[in-house]
Design an enzyme around this catalytic site. Structure first.
Site, PDB file in Angstrom:
ATOM      1  CG  HIS A  60     -41.465 -54.056-100.336  1.00  0.00           C
ATOM      2  ND1 HIS A  60     -42.817 -54.338-100.444  1.00  0.00           N
ATOM      3  CD2 HIS A  60     -40.829 -55.255-100.304  1.00  0.00           C
ATOM      4  CE1 HIS A  60     -42.985 -55.643-100.473  1.00  0.00           C
ATOM      5  NE2 HIS A  60     -41.796 -56.231-100.391  1.00  0.00           N
TER       6      HIS A  60
ATOM      7  CD  GLU B 142     -57.695 -51.094 -99.248  1.00  0.00           C
ATOM      8  OE1 GLU B 142     -56.485 -51.410 -99.282  1.00  0.00           O
ATOM      9  OE2 GLU B 142     -58.355 -51.064 -98.209  1.00  0.00           O
TER      10      GLU B 142
ATOM     11  CD  GLU C  53     -67.498 -47.632 -99.474  1.00  0.00           C
ATOM     12  OE1 GLU C  53     -67.392 -47.560 -98.229  1.00  0.00           O
ATOM     13  OE2 GLU C  53     -68.481 -48.120-100.035  1.00  0.00           O
TER      14      GLU C  53
ATOM     15  CE  LYS D 170     -38.920 -58.627 -97.888  1.00  0.00           C
ATOM     16  NZ  LYS D 170     -39.699 -59.846 -98.277  1.00  0.00           N
TER      17      LYS D 170
ATOM     18  CB  ALA E 199     -48.396 -56.755-108.064  1.00  0.00           C
TER      19      ALA E 199
ATOM     20  NE  ARG F 175     -49.292 -57.637-101.126  1.00  0.00           N
ATOM     21  CZ  ARG F 175     -49.097 -58.180-102.325  1.00  0.00           C
ATOM     22  NH1 ARG F 175     -49.824 -59.231-102.694  1.00  0.00           N
ATOM     23  NH2 ARG F 175     -48.206 -57.690-103.161  1.00  0.00           N
TER      24      ARG F 175
ATOM     25  CE  LYS G 261     -58.231 -50.203 -93.120  1.00  0.00           C
ATOM     26  NZ  LYS G 261     -58.186 -51.372 -92.216  1.00  0.00           N
TER      27      LYS G 261
ATOM     28  CE  LYS H 221     -62.790 -45.590 -92.937  1.00  0.00           C
ATOM     29  NZ  LYS H 221     -63.334 -44.290 -93.391  1.00  0.00           N
TER      30      LYS H 221
END
Length: 405
Positions: A16, A44, A57, A177, A254, A259, A280, A284
């Site tokens: 996916h 990201e 970052e 899915k 996209a 998400r 992360k 975090k």
């Protein structure tokens, strides 16, 4: 607490587009941690037709020097990891191909303003990387103490991916899915009322004998995964209900990191704090505190102290100690929730060094390159295997019982 109801959860495959992004982001986390256990990563990923873009970052020895410059070969290594992740997933399509896609790296050094609040210095302990709330959950619906609807949704797609890669189902493509709807009576699943599976397929597998073959295959996978007593002639199947599904993955839609947070956690059966996990590093608390609360909730249920358990913690950026700890056993606990809160806090202090960011990541051994496997088929309900998925261990059960004695 309702005892009779119908509930649904969904899952998505490793192919996916959002999951492709999650896996790439976590591959970058693993790359940095493999070189520096104290690395900082917030990565990201955007995926679309023949394009992968990284932004965020980072900080880490062996990758970026003290002046914020890339080390020799670091950017080439990042690109190699990205392409290998896409190759492993199985994308060799005209619209998205691991060799031919365009790659852009917009990662840059971590903000000094964030670093000064998070890093330990002098008598100051390491602080949380951000404010926020995190939840952990466990229930007795499955052997892995996960919600049954999500447990089966994940396993349907995991099996299909394994068959695709082994050649047992060569007509499957990576994007897919699933969705499982179960009827519950007295809090236990008693029937599957609906199964939805949409899978990308090879050309032509949406009509005639080939379509029939694909649908028969999916029904057999469902029969292999779900207990027989949950399936009946009344179970409704929706297999590729839109028909043709040849264009998929990032070419069809996209993808972005973070998400699919309900797929990653408990399928909607528990609250979610809103922060994604993938991309992360373990400083975090969006990630590490969600892991430790799952660890604690799972041990509560495994110890027989409750049938369902939700745990919430909260943090302030730059502050090491959590602001709150909340426990809810939804009326199923063998002890008052207030007593259980105190027992959990005491056991966490004894066994992990507390619920500070440092206590969590050191106590659970999170400063390791163990994250890419989490980025598909759920972060929870997985077998603890060596360094991987340590938050799925059930080694606190006796300590929790003793704390309540």
């Amino acid at each position: 607490m309702r005892s009779d109801y119908v509930f649904t959860s969904e899952s998505v495959s490793e192919g996916h587009p959002d999951k492709v992004s999650d896996q790439i982001s976590d591959a970058i986390v693993d790359l940095f941690l493999s070189k520096d256990p104290e690395a900082r990563v917030a990565c990201e990923t955007l995926t679309t037709t023949q394009l992968v873009v990284l932004a965020g970052e980072v900080r880490g020895k062996g990758m970026i020097d003290t002046e914020g410059n890339w080390e020799d070969g670091a950017q080439e290594e990042i690109q190699h990891v990205v392409r290998e992740t896409v190759r492993r997933i199985g994308y060799e399509q005209k619209g998205f191909h691991w060799q031919n896609l365009t790659f852009e790296n917009h990662l840059h050094p971590q903000s000094a303003d964030i670093a000064q609040g998070v890093d330990s210095s002098g008598n100051k302990d390491e602080g949380a990387g951000d404010q926020g709330i995190m939840f952990g959950y466990a229930c007795d619906e499955t052997p892995d103490l996960m919600p049954a609807t999500l447990y089966y949704s994940h396993r349907i797609l995991h099996r299909m991916a394994a068959d695709r890669k082994s050649g047992a189902a060569p007509f499957l493509e990576p994007d897919a899915k699933s969705q499982v709807t179960l009827r519950f009576q007295n809090g236990k699943p008693v029937a599957a009322t609906a199964i939805v599976v949409s899978t990308q397929h090879s050309p032509g597998y949406h009509e005639g004998e080939q379509d029939a073959r694909l649908k028969a295959y999916v029904k057999q996978v469902v029969a292999d995964i779900l207990p027989a007593e949950l399936l009946s002639d009344e179970t409704v199947y929706h297999i590729n209900p839109t028909g043709k599904f040849e264009i998929g993955g990032p070419d069809g839609d996209a993808g972005l990191t973070g998400r699919k947070i309900i797929v990653d956690t408990y399928g909607g059966a528990s609250p979610h704090g809103g922060g994604a996990f993938s991309g992360k590093d373990p400083t975090k608390v969006d990630r590490s505190a969600a892991y430790v609360t799952r660890y604690l909730a799972k041990n509560v249920v495994a110890a027989g102290l409750a049938k369902r358990c939700t745990i919430q913690v909260s943090y302030a950026i730059g502050v090491s100690e959590p602001l709150s700890l909340y426990v809810d056993t939804h009326g199923t606990g063998t002890a008052d929730d207030e007593r259980l809160e105190a027992a959990i806090a005491a056991v966490a202090k004894e066994r992990l060094g507390g619920l500070t960011p440092r206590g969590i990541r050191v106590g659970l051994g999170l400063n390791k390159p163990i994250y890419q496997p989490t980025a598909a088929y759920g972060h929870f309900g997985r077998d603890a295997d060596g360094d991987f998925f340590p938050w799925e261990r059930t080694d606190l059960t006796e300590a929790l019982k003793a704390a309540l004695a």
